[in-house]
Each structure stands twice: as structure tokens, then as C-alpha cells.
Design an enzyme around this catalytic site. Structure first.
Site, short mmCIF file in Angstrom:
data_model
loop_
_atom_site.label_atom_id
_atom_site.label_comp_id
_atom_site.label_asym_id
_atom_site.label_seq_id
_atom_site.Cartn_x
_atom_site.Cartn_y
_atom_site.Cartn_z
N TYR A 97 0.69 -1.08 -0.10
CA TYR A 97 0.00 -0.05 -0.15
C TYR A 97 0.86 1.27 0.15
O TYR A 97 1.97 1.27 0.59
CB TYR A 97 -0.95 0.04 1.37
CG TYR A 97 -1.88 -1.07 1.31
CD1 TYR A 97 -3.25 -0.60 0.46
CD2 TYR A 97 -1.90 -1.98 2.10
CE1 TYR A 97 -4.30 -1.60 0.66
CE2 TYR A 97 -2.84 -3.11 1.97
CZ TYR A 97 -4.12 -2.82 1.35
OH TYR A 97 -5.09 -3.77 1.32
N TRP A 98 0.35 2.15 -0.56
CA TRP A 98 0.87 3.52 -0.62
C TRP A 98 -0.41 4.71 -0.28
O TRP A 98 -1.13 4.93 -1.38
CB TRP A 98 1.59 4.19 -1.87
CG TRP A 98 3.00 3.15 -2.06
CD1 TRP A 98 3.92 3.51 -1.88
CD2 TRP A 98 3.04 1.94 -2.97
NE1 TRP A 98 4.78 2.57 -2.20
CE2 TRP A 98 4.19 1.69 -2.95
CE3 TRP A 98 2.06 0.90 -3.29
CZ2 TRP A 98 4.73 0.37 -3.39
CZ3 TRP A 98 2.25 -0.08 -4.05
CH2 TRP A 98 3.72 -0.42 -4.10
N ARG A 118 -8.17 -5.45 9.83
CA ARG A 118 -6.93 -5.39 8.92
C ARG A 118 -6.16 -4.51 10.12
O ARG A 118 -5.91 -3.38 10.33
CB ARG A 118 -6.92 -4.32 7.90
CG ARG A 118 -8.05 -5.10 6.77
CD ARG A 118 -7.46 -6.11 6.10
NE ARG A 118 -7.76 -6.89 5.13
CZ ARG A 118 -8.91 -7.73 5.23
NH1 ARG A 118 -9.08 -8.57 6.25
NH2 ARG A 118 -9.52 -8.31 4.03
N ALA A 178 -11.14 -9.31 -3.18
CA ALA A 178 -12.65 -8.95 -3.28
C ALA A 178 -13.65 -10.29 -3.22
O ALA A 178 -14.93 -10.17 -3.42
CB ALA A 178 -12.97 -8.27 -4.69
N ASP A 207 -16.04 -8.76 -0.37
CA ASP A 207 -16.79 -7.81 -0.82
C ASP A 207 -17.81 -8.18 -1.77
O ASP A 207 -18.91 -7.56 -1.79
CB ASP A 207 -15.80 -6.70 -1.62
CG ASP A 207 -14.45 -6.32 -0.59
OD1 ASP A 207 -14.68 -6.61 0.42
OD2 ASP A 207 -13.37 -6.07 -1.35
#
Length: 306
Positions: A99-100, A165, A253, A256
Site C-alpha cells: 500500500y501507498w 485489518r 474482493a 466484498d
């Protein structure tokens, strides 16, 4: 029915079939659910609430939302920020992420209480997640939770995916406390048993379901990998078997899209068990494609939704 999804949509770099090659897309847990609902349900008008920048990639994201049938009128703009970015790595179909997101504009999505009030007033169903809560500062997290509870008291249906998370939180205690606060303001909770067992020490999926129902939810549907999906709905409970996927291409996903199936079938009044069966069929189709947003045809799910 009008659905409002709240959270962070990010730029996604997903691997293609060619080694070392990635495809740019847009995704994020609550956005993925909103996208699949818009694709699978003609009975729900879908809106998304977040914050983006005013740069080219933010504008491209908003255009993608609109092209996907998602109303972006509650997307706010923060000129000094931009959207976050993540990269998917795959090993035997299981994904991991880099991640960024330090300058992610979505971290300010609850800064304006008036925008939150207006968005929820214009909606029938409100959907958010543990990641939605995790990206916020404690004060604005409290603001969002308070307004969501008020919306529920006014008759809005609130749906929550705990989506635990731990890397996004300062510590486990902060995470578990905030997750239970989110559950207390929700009608429907959609947890994943593997995460719940790790962080809440639940011994069985039904333990997870009953814990969230005791917190205030009416309906709890517990995702359980390849095991049966367990649910409680008021005073009834049960389980729905899952047909395993022989070869998972990309599990991004999966949960999701499952949540989207639950929401889509609720909109047409399906019983919980039937909604779970449809959600499982949708999730099975999604994990056969790379990236969070799979080019599935909802009509193809009818035969596999039983």
C-alpha cells in the site's frame, strides 16, 4: 432502494497474465461492494461517499464511478491530497498487498458532518466497513459512528463488514473496540470467521454470529472460507453449504462481492438463506478473474445461486 457506501477507493495495480505486467484499475473494499451491487441489482441506486484529490487520477476515478453506474455526488475533493494506491501480489490465487496511502484523501471523509448527514438522509441503506473506520482519526471516527447511529434510529438500514485489518490500527485493542462500536450501530453485520477467531477468540462461526447479534445487530452472516456460511436473523439461525472453487485465480474482493450479493438479494426481499446462496455464486465467479472487479454477467449467476 438507495444504497450509500462509505469508504476509501484506491488506484489498484493488478497483475495480468503476462509476468511483470500490471493493469491500472480502481478498487477498495466498500467500493468493490458498491460496484458489484450496481452491476447485479436493478433495484438499488448506488452512491459512494469518499474524498479524492483534484489531480488527473482522481478525476479518472470519478469518471470510472459514474461509468459504472455509481452516483459520485457525495465524493468530496481535497486539493492538497490524492488517492491511495495498492499493488496486488498473487501466489496460488491468494493475494497480498503493498500500500501507498499516507496522503490518501479518504482519511478526511468524515471531516464534514453536514456532508455525512446529507448523504445518509438521501439514502435508505448505509454500508461501511472496519477499513472505513481504520483510515479515520479517532475524533472523526467517532463523528461517523455517531451519525450512523442517528441514521439507524431514523429508520435507515445500516450494514457493516468488520473487515479486520490490524496493520491499519494503532493496536489490537483500538481495532476491536472500534469494530464493536460499529456493530452496535448496525442492523446487518457481515464478518469473516477466520479474522474473528483470531482477534475475538471465537471458537465457532455461530459464536461470531451471536456475539454481533448480542451487540445490537438483527442479522449476522458469517463468511467461512470453504466451510458453510452461518447466519442468525432475528430468532432464526442456520447454515448454507458452499461449493468450493477448484482453482482460485485471485481471491481479491471475494468477501466484498459476497457482501454485494447479500445486499442485492435483500433489495428484492429474498430470505437470508437464498441471499447467501446467491452471494456464494457471485463470489465464486469473482475469484476466477484477476483484480478486484471481475467482468461477470449477473445473468450467469442464476443457475449457480441455489
Amino acid at each position: 432502494m438507495r444504497l450509500l457506501a462509505i469508504g476509501e477507493c484506491m488506484a489498484e495495480m493488478a497483475p495480468t497474465d503476462r509476468p511483470g505486467e500490471y493493469r491500472l484499475g480502481f478498487a477498495g473494499d466498500t467500493f468493490n461492494t458498491a460496484w458489484y451491487v450496481a452491476r447485479c441489482s436493478a433495484d438499488m441506486a448506488v452512491s459512494y461517499l469518499t474524498v479524492v484529490g483534484d489531480d488527473a487520477i482522481s478525476l479518472k476515478m470519478r469518471a470510472f464511478m459514474r461509468d459504472s453506474g455509481i452516483d459520485d455526488r457525495f465524493v468530496q475533493v481535497s486539493p492538497e491530497r490524492t488517492i491511495g494506491l495498492y499493488l496486488i501480489s498473487l501466489e496460488d490465487g491468494e493475494r497480498s498487498f503493498a500500500y501507498w496511502r499516507r496522503q490518501s484523501a479518504a482519511k478526511t471523509l468524515a471531516d464534514d458532518a453536514d456532508v455525512l448527514d446529507a448523504a445518509m438522509a438521501a439514502s435508505d441503506c448505509i454500508y461501511f466497513s472496519g477499513i472505513t473506520l481504520a483510515v479515520l482519526m479517532p475524533q472523526t471516527r467517532a463523528t461517523l459512528l455517531n451519525i450512523i447511529e442517528q441514521a439507524r434510529a431514523m429508520g435507515k438500514t445500516v450494514v457493516f463488514d468488520p473487515n479486520l485489518r490490524p496493520k491499519l490500527w494503532a493496536g489490537a485493542a483500538e481495532m476491536t473496540t472500534a469494530i464493536m462500536q460499529g456493530a452496535r450501530g448496525s442492523d446487518i453485520v457481515l464478518p469473516s470467521f477466520e479474522d474473528e477467531a483470531t482477534w475475538f477468540s471465537d471458537e465457532t462461526p455461530m459464536d461470531t454470529a451471536l456475539r454481533y447479534q448480542a451487540a445490537g445487530a438483527t442479522t449476522v452472516v458469517v463468511k467461512n472460507g470453504e466451510g458453510p456460511v452461518y447466519y442468525v436473523d432475528g430468532k432464526t439461525s442456520g447454515e448454507v453449504p458452499v461449493t468450493p472453487v477448484a482453482t482460485v485465480v485471485d481471491s481479491t474482493a471475494a468477501g466484498d462481492s459476497f457482501n454485494a450479493g447479500i445486499l442485492a438479494r435483500r433489495a428484492v426481499g429474498d430470505p437470508v438463506a437464498a441471499g447467501i446462496a446467491y452471494a456464494c455464486a457471485l463470489s465464486r465467479a469473482v475469484v476466477l478473474s484477476r483484480g478486484a472487479l471481475a467482468p461477470i454477467d449477473p445473468c450467469d449467476l442464476a443457475g449457480g445461486a441455489g
